[in-house]
Every structure is written in C-alpha cells, then in structure tokens.
Design a protein around this motif. Structure first.
Motif, short mmCIF file in Angstrom:
data_model
loop_
_atom_site.label_atom_id
_atom_site.label_comp_id
_atom_site.label_asym_id
_atom_site.label_seq_id
_atom_site.Cartn_x
_atom_site.Cartn_y
_atom_site.Cartn_z
N GLN A 139 9.92 5.42 14.33
CA GLN A 139 8.49 5.20 14.16
C GLN A 139 7.98 6.21 13.14
OE1 GLN A 139 6.53 2.83 16.34
NE2 GLN A 139 8.66 2.11 16.49
N TYR A 140 7.19 5.76 12.20
CA TYR A 140 6.74 6.61 11.10
C TYR A 140 5.23 6.83 11.20
CZ TYR A 140 11.25 5.18 9.09
OH TYR A 140 12.58 4.95 8.88
N ASP A 141 4.84 8.09 11.31
CA ASP A 141 3.42 8.43 11.19
C ASP A 141 3.13 8.64 9.71
OD1 ASP A 141 3.15 8.36 13.93
OD2 ASP A 141 3.42 10.51 14.19
N VAL A 142 2.22 7.83 9.16
CA VAL A 142 1.96 7.89 7.73
C VAL A 142 0.47 8.04 7.46
CG1 VAL A 142 3.98 6.44 7.21
CG2 VAL A 142 1.72 5.36 7.48
N THR A 143 0.17 8.53 6.28
CA THR A 143 -1.21 8.62 5.80
C THR A 143 -1.31 7.83 4.51
OG1 THR A 143 -1.47 10.84 6.74
CG2 THR A 143 -3.07 10.15 5.06
N PHE A 144 -2.23 6.88 4.47
CA PHE A 144 -2.45 6.07 3.28
C PHE A 144 -3.31 6.84 2.27
CE2 PHE A 144 -1.84 2.96 6.74
CZ PHE A 144 -0.71 2.32 6.25
N ILE A 145 -3.32 6.37 1.04
CA ILE A 145 -4.11 7.03 -0.01
C ILE A 145 -5.58 7.10 0.38
CG2 ILE A 145 -4.97 6.75 -2.37
CD1 ILE A 145 -2.23 5.84 -3.20
N SER A 146 -6.04 6.12 1.15
CA SER A 146 -7.45 6.09 1.60
C SER A 146 -7.76 7.20 2.59
CB SER A 146 -7.75 4.73 2.25
OG SER A 146 -6.94 4.55 3.41
N GLY A 147 -6.70 7.86 3.13
CA GLY A 147 -6.89 8.89 4.13
C GLY A 147 -6.67 8.39 5.55
N VAL B 103 0.85 -1.19 0.00
CA VAL B 103 0.00 0.00 0.00
C VAL B 103 0.89 1.25 0.00
CG1 VAL B 103 -1.82 1.23 1.23
CG2 VAL B 103 -1.75 -1.26 1.31
N ILE B 104 0.47 2.27 -0.75
CA ILE B 104 1.19 3.54 -0.81
C ILE B 104 0.83 4.40 0.40
CG2 ILE B 104 1.51 5.67 -2.12
CD1 ILE B 104 2.73 3.34 -3.54
N ALA B 105 1.86 5.01 1.00
CA ALA B 105 1.63 5.89 2.15
C ALA B 105 2.59 7.07 2.09
CB ALA B 105 1.82 5.12 3.46
N GLU B 106 2.16 8.21 2.65
CA GLU B 106 3.01 9.40 2.72
C GLU B 106 3.47 9.61 4.16
OE1 GLU B 106 2.27 14.11 2.18
OE2 GLU B 106 1.95 12.91 0.36
N VAL B 107 4.75 9.95 4.32
CA VAL B 107 5.34 10.13 5.65
C VAL B 107 4.97 11.51 6.20
CG1 VAL B 107 7.46 10.18 7.00
CG2 VAL B 107 7.27 8.63 5.03
N ASP B 108 4.31 11.53 7.38
CA ASP B 108 3.94 12.78 8.02
C ASP B 108 4.95 13.19 9.09
OD1 ASP B 108 1.52 12.85 6.54
OD2 ASP B 108 0.60 11.47 7.97
N CYS B 109 5.50 12.20 9.78
CA CYS B 109 6.39 12.49 10.89
C CYS B 109 7.25 11.26 11.18
CB CYS B 109 5.58 12.88 12.14
SG CYS B 109 6.58 13.28 13.58
N VAL B 110 8.49 11.49 11.63
CA VAL B 110 9.37 10.39 12.02
C VAL B 110 9.94 10.69 13.39
CG1 VAL B 110 11.39 9.01 11.42
CG2 VAL B 110 10.01 10.04 9.60
N GLU B 111 9.75 9.77 14.34
CA GLU B 111 10.27 9.92 15.69
C GLU B 111 10.82 8.59 16.18
OE1 GLU B 111 7.14 11.38 18.14
OE2 GLU B 111 7.30 13.45 17.42
N ASP B 112 11.82 8.63 17.04
CA ASP B 112 12.38 7.42 17.62
C ASP B 112 11.60 7.03 18.87
OD1 ASP B 112 14.30 7.32 15.67
OD2 ASP B 112 15.89 8.22 16.90
N ASP B 113 11.43 5.72 19.08
CA ASP B 113 10.80 5.26 20.31
C ASP B 113 11.84 5.19 21.42
OD1 ASP B 113 12.32 2.99 19.85
OD2 ASP B 113 10.63 1.72 19.26
N GLU B 114 11.48 4.63 22.57
CA GLU B 114 12.39 4.61 23.72
C GLU B 114 13.64 3.77 23.47
OE1 GLU B 114 9.18 1.51 24.17
OE2 GLU B 114 9.30 3.65 23.71
N LYS B 115 13.59 2.90 22.46
CA LYS B 115 14.76 2.08 22.11
C LYS B 115 15.50 2.64 20.90
CE LYS B 115 12.80 -2.21 23.97
NZ LYS B 115 12.41 -3.62 23.66
#
Length: 303
Positions: free
Chosen positions: A124-132, A108-120
């Motif tokens: 972690q990538y916050d993404v939005t898929f084409i479906s919204g 599935v295609i997704a756009e990257v909204d935000c990238v942050e590291d977890d505690e380790k």
C-alpha cells in the motif's frame, strides 16, 4: 526485457501453440536487423548500472524500436519500447520516488511518502499528489515510475512512439472490434502518461526545454485525439484537437483531424436520423394494423 507490458495490451491465447505456414514472395521479405540476430538477455529487473549506462541502455532499446517502427513492424517495435520503459519505469517502492498514478481515470503525478504491506502482504502506497492531496493507493493504480533523471525526456518519447504503434495495430489487426478497442485505449493511456510526464518535467525547465516539452505534448494530444476518434469518443477527440490548434493555429494535421472528427460526427448523426425514421415508419405501420393497434394499446397499460 521479460514480464508484462506496461502499456500495450496482451491477448490471451493469441497464437499460442500455433504454427502457421504461408507463401510469400521473396521481394516481400526483409532480412533481420543486426540487433535482431543477437540474444538480448537484459532484464529490466536485473539491471544495476550507473545513470549514464542506464541512459545508454534505454536509448539503445528505443533506437531498436524506432528502426522497427520505420519498417512498419509495429508488433516488434512495441516489444523493444516496452523493454526500454521497464528499465526505468518499474521501481515503485522507493520512498521519495515519483509515480504516475491512475486517479479516477486521469494520469496524475504523485510522490511516495510511505510503503507498507496490508494483511495480505500487498503493498500500500501513501502518496501526495501535486495538488497537495494525500491518498493511499494500491500497486494496481500505479501506471509507471517517473525517471526523474530523464534529462532528454526519453520516457515520454518512448510512450509517444509506442502509442503510435498501437494506433497502427488497431488499423491492421484482424482480431476484431475488441482488439481494436484495446489497442486504441492503450494508445490513449500511453499518450496521457506522456503528457503527464512532460507537465512534470516542465515544472523545473528552461525556456528551451519548455518549448521541447510543449512540442511533445502537442504530438501526444494528436495521437490521443486519433485514438479517441477511433473509439468514437468524439467530444474527447475534439477537445485534444482544439487544444493543439489553440497553441498552434497553423497545425495542418490538427486542422485535418478536426475535419475528420466533424465528418464522422455528421455520418453518425445521419445514420441515427435514418434509423429513427425507419423506427417511426415501423411504429406507424404496426399501429395502423388491427393486431398492431391492439398490441400498442396493451403497452399503454403497462408500467
């Protein structure tokens, strides 16, 4: 380029530290191709060039793979196709970038909204898929980064030829059933990603490029159907073959493939019927004997 393959499977320990000698006829040997003689020290992670130079670099490595594919040197061809992919498919962390993501087994295609590291310190990538739909994913779910400036659709073309090589290796590899399954599963993955990329590019394409992308999707469906057939996933293989015929009823390869699927299905059902009859005869023989009758009686009392 170095690093782990994006699509092709890696088999631990295969050929590691082992040097085998064998006799071969001189007529069976072919000289190294010109590009195989040199030392290609390019690494996808280290290349910083203009879009035009990057396009030339990717096309050059794809060309190397194509030459080896025509010579039936599938293993070496895969290495060059994977290197070509890595130049444009591994930069995952760009906000606003586009990815192909594994979502419940689908590409599935997704756009990257935000990238942050977890505690380790794992990204972690916050993404939005084409479906919204929005979701937080890990790097493990990312199949590859989309080269949005891919005007010649070279990413799906590489994936298509790479998947063809994987299917060929599944037929000739002597590593056993497990190797064959992993090659075919990788071919399914490669063809699926190629189709997702084509669908992405089709969102903003002209009529001419839409026809080109439709042709690539048709070819990818054929490759994926063949891979599903080898994996004995006949319903999946049938769906892809029929979708090709729905768009192109005169496609002889798809017609032949559908006939192959039906033949394999008939063979499996025939074997199952034969096995079922043998089991029935065994049960009848067992229950007709005194010991067998007592044994069957004891099973009636169990839960």
């Amino acid at each position: 380029g170095g690093g782990v393959f994006l699509i092709a499977p890696a088999f631990d320990g295969v050929g590691a530290g082992v040097e085998e000698e064998c006799d071969a006829a001189v007529s069976d040997l072919t000289p190294l191709l010109e590009f195989e003689r040199g030392d290609h020290a390019d690494h996808a992670e280290e290349v910083t060039v203009s879009t035009r130079e990057l396009d030339a670099l990717v096309n050059r490595y794809k060309g190397y793979g194509d030459q080896l594919l025509r010579l039936n040197d599938y293993t070496c061809a895969i290495s060059y196709y994977e290197a070509a992919l890595r130049f444009v498919s591994t930069k995952f962390g760009r906000i606003g970038g586009t990815l192909v993501v594994n979502k419940k087994g689908h590409s599935v295609i997704a756009e990257v909204d935000c990238v942050e590291d977890d505690e380790k310190n794992n990204p972690q990538y916050d993404v939005t898929f084409i479906s919204g739909e929005e979701e937080t994913i890990t790097q493990k779910q990312i199949l590859l980064a989309v080269w949005t400036k891919d005007v010649t659709f070279i990413q799906p073309r590489i994936l298509l030829n790479l998947s063809r090589c994987l299917l060929k290796l599944a037929d000739v590899d002597e590593g056993g059933h497990q190797h064959q399954e992993r090659y075919r599963s990788a071919a399914v993955r490669g063809a699926s990603i190629a189709m997702s990329l084509c669908e992405y590019h089709a969102l903003e394409s002209s009529d001419e490029t839409t026809r080109e992308l439709d042709s690539l999707v048709e070819k990818a469906r054929m490759v994926r159907s063949r891979a599903f057939l080898g994996l004995r996933k006949l319903p999946n293989a049938t769906v892809d073959a029929r979708k090709v015929l729905a768009r192109n009823p005169t496609n002889r390869e798809a017609q032949s493939l559908l006939a192959d699927i039906k033949a394999v299905d008939a063979h499996i059902k025939s074997v199952d019927r034969k096995l079922s009859k043998e089991v029935c005869r065994w049960v009848q023989t067992a229950t007709s004997s005194s010991n067998g009758s007592d044994a069957m009686g004891r099973t009636d009392d169990s839960i």
